[in-house]
Design a protein around this motif. Structure first.
Motif, PDB file in Angstrom:
ATOM      1  N   ALA A  42      -4.346  -2.955  -3.896  1.00  0.00           N
ATOM      2  CA  ALA A  42      -4.360  -2.297  -5.200  1.00  0.00           C
ATOM      3  C   ALA A  42      -5.778  -2.241  -5.753  1.00  0.00           C
ATOM      4  O   ALA A  42      -6.640  -3.051  -5.400  1.00  0.00           O
ATOM      5  CB  ALA A  42      -3.449  -3.045  -6.172  1.00  0.00           C
ATOM      6  N   ALA A  43      -6.023  -1.264  -6.631  1.00  0.00           N
ATOM      7  CA  ALA A  43      -7.355  -1.114  -7.228  1.00  0.00           C
ATOM      8  C   ALA A  43      -7.744  -2.359  -8.008  1.00  0.00           C
ATOM      9  O   ALA A  43      -8.896  -2.788  -7.998  1.00  0.00           O
ATOM     10  CB  ALA A  43      -7.382   0.116  -8.124  1.00  0.00           C
ATOM     11  N   THR A  44      -6.788  -2.937  -8.710  1.00  0.00           N
ATOM     12  CA  THR A  44      -7.016  -4.187  -9.442  1.00  0.00           C
ATOM     13  C   THR A  44      -5.983  -5.205  -8.992  1.00  0.00           C
ATOM     14  O   THR A  44      -4.804  -4.889  -8.841  1.00  0.00           O
ATOM     15  CB  THR A  44      -6.905  -3.965 -10.960  1.00  0.00           C
ATOM     16  N   TYR A 178       4.903  -8.499  -3.703  1.00  0.00           N
ATOM     17  CA  TYR A 178       4.111  -8.663  -4.914  1.00  0.00           C
ATOM     18  C   TYR A 178       2.733  -9.239  -4.579  1.00  0.00           C
ATOM     19  O   TYR A 178       2.569  -9.966  -3.600  1.00  0.00           O
ATOM     20  CB  TYR A 178       4.814  -9.605  -5.895  1.00  0.00           C
ATOM     21  N   ASP A 179       1.762  -8.946  -5.452  1.00  0.00           N
ATOM     22  CA  ASP A 179       0.417  -9.485  -5.248  1.00  0.00           C
ATOM     23  C   ASP A 179       0.154 -10.704  -6.129  1.00  0.00           C
ATOM     24  O   ASP A 179      -0.990 -11.048  -6.410  1.00  0.00           O
ATOM     25  CB  ASP A 179      -0.649  -8.410  -5.495  1.00  0.00           C
ATOM     26  N   ILE A 218       3.475  -4.469  -4.973  1.00  0.00           N
ATOM     27  CA  ILE A 218       2.720  -3.747  -3.951  1.00  0.00           C
ATOM     28  C   ILE A 218       3.612  -2.681  -3.324  1.00  0.00           C
ATOM     29  O   ILE A 218       3.183  -1.569  -3.034  1.00  0.00           O
ATOM     30  CB  ILE A 218       2.217  -4.706  -2.855  1.00  0.00           C
ATOM     31  N   ALA A 219       4.869  -3.035  -3.129  1.00  0.00           N
ATOM     32  CA  ALA A 219       5.840  -2.109  -2.532  1.00  0.00           C
ATOM     33  C   ALA A 219       7.236  -2.563  -2.908  1.00  0.00           C
ATOM     34  O   ALA A 219       7.481  -3.755  -3.112  1.00  0.00           O
ATOM     35  CB  ALA A 219       5.688  -2.075  -1.010  1.00  0.00           C
ATOM     36  N   VAL A 235       6.819   2.250  -5.248  1.00  0.00           N
ATOM     37  CA  VAL A 235       5.385   2.222  -5.516  1.00  0.00           C
ATOM     38  C   VAL A 235       4.745   3.312  -4.666  1.00  0.00           C
ATOM     39  O   VAL A 235       4.773   3.254  -3.432  1.00  0.00           O
ATOM     40  CB  VAL A 235       4.787   0.841  -5.189  1.00  0.00           C
ATOM     41  N   ALA A 236       4.157   4.297  -5.311  1.00  0.00           N
ATOM     42  CA  ALA A 236       3.696   5.496  -4.601  1.00  0.00           C
ATOM     43  C   ALA A 236       2.628   5.188  -3.552  1.00  0.00           C
ATOM     44  O   ALA A 236       2.549   5.885  -2.532  1.00  0.00           O
ATOM     45  CB  ALA A 236       3.164   6.513  -5.603  1.00  0.00           C
ATOM     46  N   SER A 237       1.815   4.151  -3.777  1.00  0.00           N
ATOM     47  CA  SER A 237       0.726   3.865  -2.853  1.00  0.00           C
ATOM     48  C   SER A 237       1.196   3.161  -1.579  1.00  0.00           C
ATOM     49  O   SER A 237       0.458   3.059  -0.608  1.00  0.00           O
ATOM     50  CB  SER A 237      -0.318   2.982  -3.544  1.00  0.00           C
TER      51      SER A 237
END
Length: 240
Positions: A42-44, A178-179, A218-219, A235-237
């Motif tokens: 993730a970006a952050t 999860y992150d 995250i997903a 989660v689109a990413s």
């Protein structure tokens, strides 16, 4: 060679099917599901090095022995994997070594799986070690065993091992990654959200996660497609 290669089919059937009466997939015979690419950073990200894995499943038998979830890459095909060994849950990490065989580190929790019984597994790892929640209740912990967040940014493989024949049989209804760590109260709340409030535990609801946790996802795959050969993440990413 004739006996072992028969019936000479280079493309054997993938033994995965959609459940007819719920969001989910069934692994029969030899089956596998894999993501089209690795999970992306993730970006952050939250401070520290923590993560959590949540998977909702139903084994066919308590005597099975197979990998139902693996985080895999070319340089480390079995980086982190979750495995049923009869009634026990095994969580393994593989550390490749340049001059020596890969090192396997294992964490085992007994009395997790029962035949044809729904179970929600939550594996949460952080600076103080790893904890396992089964149906929202703490089932085991190990201060020496940690899963670095970076180990999850790999390809997802469900129902089999990416490097050897370790087939798992059963149904999978949901997967969330999860992150950040998951608290005991989070694990209990998620158990109710996934369908644990039902006294019969016969039909999971696949209810979305608590909105407070959405920023750490995250997903998340809830298998709502019920057809085709592509499973999308909320989660689109995250990769299909």
């Amino acid at each position: 060679m004739y006996a072992t290669l028969w019936p000479f089919n280079p493309y054997p059937r993938n033994g995965v099917s959609w459940l007819p009466d719920a969001n989910g997939v069934r692994f029969q015979h030899s089956g596998v599901i894999f993501s089209q690419g690795p999970l992306k950073t993730a970006a952050t990200q939250p401070a520290g090095d923590a993560c959590a894995i949540e998977i909702y499943l139903r084994p066919v038998t308590r005597d099975d022995a197979g990998n139902f979830l693996t985080f895999s890459s070319d340089d480390n095909p079995n980086a982190v994997f979750l495995r049923q060994w009869r009634e026990s849950l095994l969580i393994d990490k593989v550390r490749p070594a340049r001059w020596f065989p890969p090192k396997l580190v294992e964490f085992e929790v007994d009395d997790v799986f029962r035949a044809d019984h729904l179970v929600l597994l939550a594996v949460t790892s952080g600076p103080h070690g790893t904890a396992i929640y089964v149906d929202g209740k703490l089932a085991g912990s190990a201060g020496h065993f940690r899963i670095p967040r970076s180990e999850l940014y790999r390809q997802i493989v469900l129902g089999n091992s990416p490097s050897n024949f370790q087939v798992w049989h059963g149904n999978i209804y949901g997967l969330a990654i999860y992150d950040d760590e998951m608290s005991a109260s989070d694990a209990a709340a998620h158990f109710l959200e996934w369908g644990g409030a039902s006294s019969s535990r016969s039909s999971p609801s696949n209810t979305p996660s608590n909105t407070n946790d959405a920023s750490h996802l995250i997903a998340r795959y809830d298998f709502r497609e019920r057809g085709g050969d592509i499973i999308l993440s909320e989660v689109a990413s995250a990769p299909p």
